[in-house]
Design a protein around this motif. Structure first.
Motif, mmCIF file in Angstrom:
data_model
loop_
_atom_site.group_PDB
_atom_site.id
_atom_site.type_symbol
_atom_site.label_atom_id
_atom_site.label_comp_id
_atom_site.label_asym_id
_atom_site.label_seq_id
_atom_site.Cartn_x
_atom_site.Cartn_y
_atom_site.Cartn_z
ATOM 1 N N LYS A 161 -11.385 6.371 -12.358
ATOM 2 C CA LYS A 161 -10.499 7.503 -12.088
ATOM 3 C C LYS A 161 -10.159 7.636 -10.608
ATOM 4 O O LYS A 161 -9.367 8.507 -10.225
ATOM 5 N N TYR A 162 -10.776 6.759 -9.786
ATOM 6 C CA TYR A 162 -10.470 6.758 -8.360
ATOM 7 C C TYR A 162 -9.884 5.404 -7.961
ATOM 8 O O TYR A 162 -10.011 4.412 -8.673
ATOM 9 N N ALA A 163 -9.270 5.368 -6.792
ATOM 10 C CA ALA A 163 -8.575 4.169 -6.327
ATOM 11 C C ALA A 163 -9.538 3.004 -6.099
ATOM 12 O O ALA A 163 -10.668 3.190 -5.645
ATOM 13 N N CYS A 164 -9.042 1.800 -6.410
ATOM 14 C CA CYS A 164 -9.760 0.582 -6.036
ATOM 15 C C CYS A 164 -9.188 0.099 -4.703
ATOM 16 O O CYS A 164 -8.270 0.713 -4.144
ATOM 17 N N PHE A 165 -9.711 -1.021 -4.183
ATOM 18 C CA PHE A 165 -9.243 -1.488 -2.881
ATOM 19 C C PHE A 165 -7.754 -1.872 -2.928
ATOM 20 O O PHE A 165 -7.010 -1.609 -1.984
ATOM 21 N N ARG A 166 -7.307 -2.465 -4.026
ATOM 22 C CA ARG A 166 -5.899 -2.877 -4.131
ATOM 23 C C ARG A 166 -4.971 -1.679 -4.177
ATOM 24 O O ARG A 166 -3.793 -1.781 -3.798
ATOM 25 N N CYS A 167 -5.501 -0.525 -4.590
ATOM 26 C CA CYS A 167 -4.693 0.691 -4.639
ATOM 27 C C CYS A 167 -4.289 1.172 -3.248
ATOM 28 O O CYS A 167 -3.414 2.047 -3.119
ATOM 29 N N MET A 168 -4.889 0.612 -2.222
ATOM 30 C CA MET A 168 -4.557 1.016 -0.863
ATOM 31 C C MET A 168 -3.287 0.317 -0.367
ATOM 32 O O MET A 168 -2.826 0.563 0.743
ATOM 33 N N ARG A 169 -2.696 -0.555 -1.191
ATOM 34 C CA ARG A 169 -1.415 -1.219 -0.897
ATOM 35 C C ARG A 169 -0.401 -0.851 -1.980
ATOM 36 O O ARG A 169 -0.752 -0.737 -3.165
ATOM 37 N N GLN A 170 0.843 -0.706 -1.574
ATOM 38 C CA GLN A 170 1.902 -0.445 -2.544
ATOM 39 C C GLN A 170 2.165 -1.715 -3.361
ATOM 40 O O GLN A 170 1.730 -2.811 -3.004
ATOM 41 N N ASN A 171 2.909 -1.557 -4.444
ATOM 42 C CA ASN A 171 3.220 -2.698 -5.307
ATOM 43 C C ASN A 171 4.511 -3.412 -4.916
ATOM 44 O O ASN A 171 5.015 -4.244 -5.671
ATOM 45 N N ASP A 172 5.056 -3.106 -3.736
ATOM 46 C CA ASP A 172 6.273 -3.797 -3.314
ATOM 47 C C ASP A 172 5.918 -5.196 -2.797
ATOM 48 O O ASP A 172 4.747 -5.547 -2.613
ATOM 49 N N LEU A 173 6.943 -6.019 -2.575
ATOM 50 C CA LEU A 173 6.707 -7.397 -2.140
ATOM 51 C C LEU A 173 6.044 -7.470 -0.769
ATOM 52 O O LEU A 173 5.309 -8.420 -0.472
ATOM 53 N N ALA A 174 6.267 -6.477 0.049
ATOM 54 C CA ALA A 174 5.669 -6.472 1.387
ATOM 55 C C ALA A 174 4.226 -5.978 1.377
ATOM 56 O O ALA A 174 3.545 -6.042 2.394
#
Length: 556
Positions: free
Chosen positions: A460-473
């Protein structure tokens, strides 16, 4: 101290009735009386430190009838402890007031100790370790107490060092050998001292006149406050084992702390009673008034004591911790983890790092030239085991392996390498748990302007990858700095310069989050700290929600 302030001090002493006397040494000495409620007490007041970083010494010269022979905070030589060192700061700019504070506190304390049996008993219990030494010359024998299991017999070892002989009671001989090796002492030898552990849930009471000095007195005193403890001592003395020693000591644990007593055995009498040890026991009871004891001062050196003494929450004992990254952050962090109990009990601390310590690392790593070109993981392991030889620490000088290294009670990512952090994050689901492995990521922001940490343990909380957006950059979800950090190129490698304070701050942040975990609530799971004056955005410490569509929140 200026002449004017010295004059103030001397005038105050004269007002209080203290007259100067000559004595050997550098201290200035004065004799006077404390006007206690039940009568005056003649004392000597000595000042050796006119900066008042230490308190003046006060010695009771003539013990008045109303002051019990056994009084907490008053030694057998009459030295009175009236302030806990460091608790009260005396004003060096007002020496007259500082002197009055000391004299007045000493008087008040004697009034309480002589006028209130309840207060005296409470102080006796709280200061029992120090009180146990009153009136014995030489002072009690110090016994170092390592890990001991249960009650009853425990091996006793001796280590000869430059300062004399250390007596150590320990269930595990390997622990004693490791201590000797760490200190550079000779190997320990078994001593012919029968050592027995007795545990009591009751606090010792104040003896009427003095602390016990004979077998009869110590037996009578123990029986007066814990009959069960005395029964256990009685049972030991009914066994044959103790008659094979040259001496016997009982080490007693109570709510007031550890203490003990020691007495020699008569070898001829011991031999005569080998078949019937109760005969020697009866001799101790019948002739106990004539048989002296030596009081024993017990000083704990067990891992439980070392790692829990300063804590108000559980330590990392019995936890299995994996630290990936033994560089600038990991070096400081590993030291803090071990001091917090990692690797003690049934627990372990694994150190994983593929790199050696290069010259460029020395300016911000916990180690120096003595570890140059050594494996970071191995150097860290060796240093920590020298400091804490009981700790179970494993060094693995290699890259992290996935998913096998993502295991245990806590995995700490101190690499500062985002690609490695992503790999750790992606493989945390390999743990057979609905929530996956518990992982703490810690990293330095830009050139040390700040540090951040993310605790990942629940879906229910963010993982490490959640600290980046899902855009190409792969844009950052939380922008901390608006400028690009300085990066320096060295051949085919690059590094980010930052001062030593950055990895130390990162380590402190990580440890604070681990402490919150030990307390039961690690929130907020995402935290940012910055240095004063840094060009950095203020980020709220918070429990971050998962990012919609995050690939890291799914199974790899």
């Amino acid at each position: 101290m200026t002449a004017s302030r010295l004059a103030l001090a001397l005038r105050k002493l004269d007002e209080l009735g203290f007259k100067p006397i000559k004595r050997p040494g550098s201290a200035r000495c004065f004799v006077g009386e404390l006007p206690c409620a039940r009568g005056p007490v003649k004392v000597r007041f000595e000042i050796s430190d006119w900066e008042f970083t230490t308190y003046p010494t006060l010695i009771i010269l003539e013990r008045p009838p109303f002051l019990p022979a056994l009084t907490p905070h008053v030694s057998g030589d009459g030295f009175q402890c009236y302030f806990v060192q460091g608790r009260v700061v005396l004003d060096r700019y007002r020496p007259d007031n500082a002197i009055w504070q000391c004299v007045e506190q000493a008087r008040r304390e004697l009034d309480r100790l002589s006028g209130s049996p309840i207060y005296r008993a409470r102080e006796f219990e709280q200061e029992f370790g120090a009180t146990w030494e009153i009136g014995q010359h030489p002072l009690p024998i110090p016994v170092l107490l390592a890990d001991v299991t249960g009650d009853g017999a425990v091996p006793c070892f001796g280590i000869g060092a430059d300062v004399g002989l250390y007596i150590i009671a320990a269930s595990n001989e390997a622990q004693v050998k490791a201590l000797a090796a760490a200190r550079g002492w000779p190997s320990p030898t078994r001593r012919k001292i029968g050592t027995y552990i007795v545990r009591s849930a009751k606090s010792p009471t104040v003896p009427n006149e003095r602390l016990p000095a004979t077998i009869a007195e110590v037996f009578t005193w123990i029986k007066s406050w814990d009959v069960a403890a005395m029964r256990r001592i009685h049972a030991v003395l009914g066994q044959r084992e103790w008659l094979g020693f040259n001496a016997v000591q009982f080490l007693i644990e109570s709510p007031a702390g550890w203490f003990g007593f020691f007495f020699d055995l008569n070898p001829n009498r011991a031999l005569a009673h080998r078949r019937k040890p109760s005969g020697y026991r009866q001799h101790l009871y019948s002739k106990g008034r004539e048989l002296p004891i030596i009081r024993v001062s017990v000083r704990q050196i067990s891992p439980d004591f070392i790692h829990s003494r300063n804590l108000q929450f559980p330590s990392l004992k019995d936890r299995h911790i994996t630290l990936i990254g033994c560089g600038a952050i990991g070096g400081y962090l590993a030291q803090a983890l071990v001091k917090l109990g990692a690797g003690s009990g049934a627990g372990s601390l694994r150190l994983i790092d593929p790199d050696d310590l290069a010259p460029g690392n020395l300016g911000r790593h916990v180690f120096g030239m003595d570890s140059l070109y050594k494996s970071k993981a191995v150097a860290l392991q060796e240093a920590l085991i020298r400091q804490f030889p009981h700790a179970q620490i494993v060094a693995e000088p290699r890259r992290a392996a996935y998913p096998s290294d993502i295991a245990g009670d806590l995995v700490i990512d101190a690499t500062g390498e985002e690609a490695v952090s992503e790999a750790i994050n992606a493989n945390r689901h390999s743990v057979p748990s609905a929530e996956g492995a518990r992982v703490l990521h810690i990293w330095i922001v830009a050139n040390g302007e700040g540090v951040q940490a993310l605790w990942v343990d629940q879906r229910k909380y963010a993982c490490f990858r959640c600290m980046r957006q899902n855009d190409l950059a792969r844009s950052k979800r939380f922008h901390v700095v608006d400028h690009e950090p300085e990066t320096r190129i060295a051949g085919c490698n690059a590094y980010t310069p930052y001062a030593i304070s950055a990895p130390m701050s990162a380590s402190a942040l990580a440890i604070d989050m681990i402490i919150d975990w030990l307390k039961g609530d690690v929130s907020p799971r995402f935290r940012t700290r910055s240095i004063e004056g840094a060009d950095i955005r203020k980020i709220k410490n918070q429990n971050v929600s998962p990012l919609e569509g995050c690939p890291g929140c799914s199974l790899p």
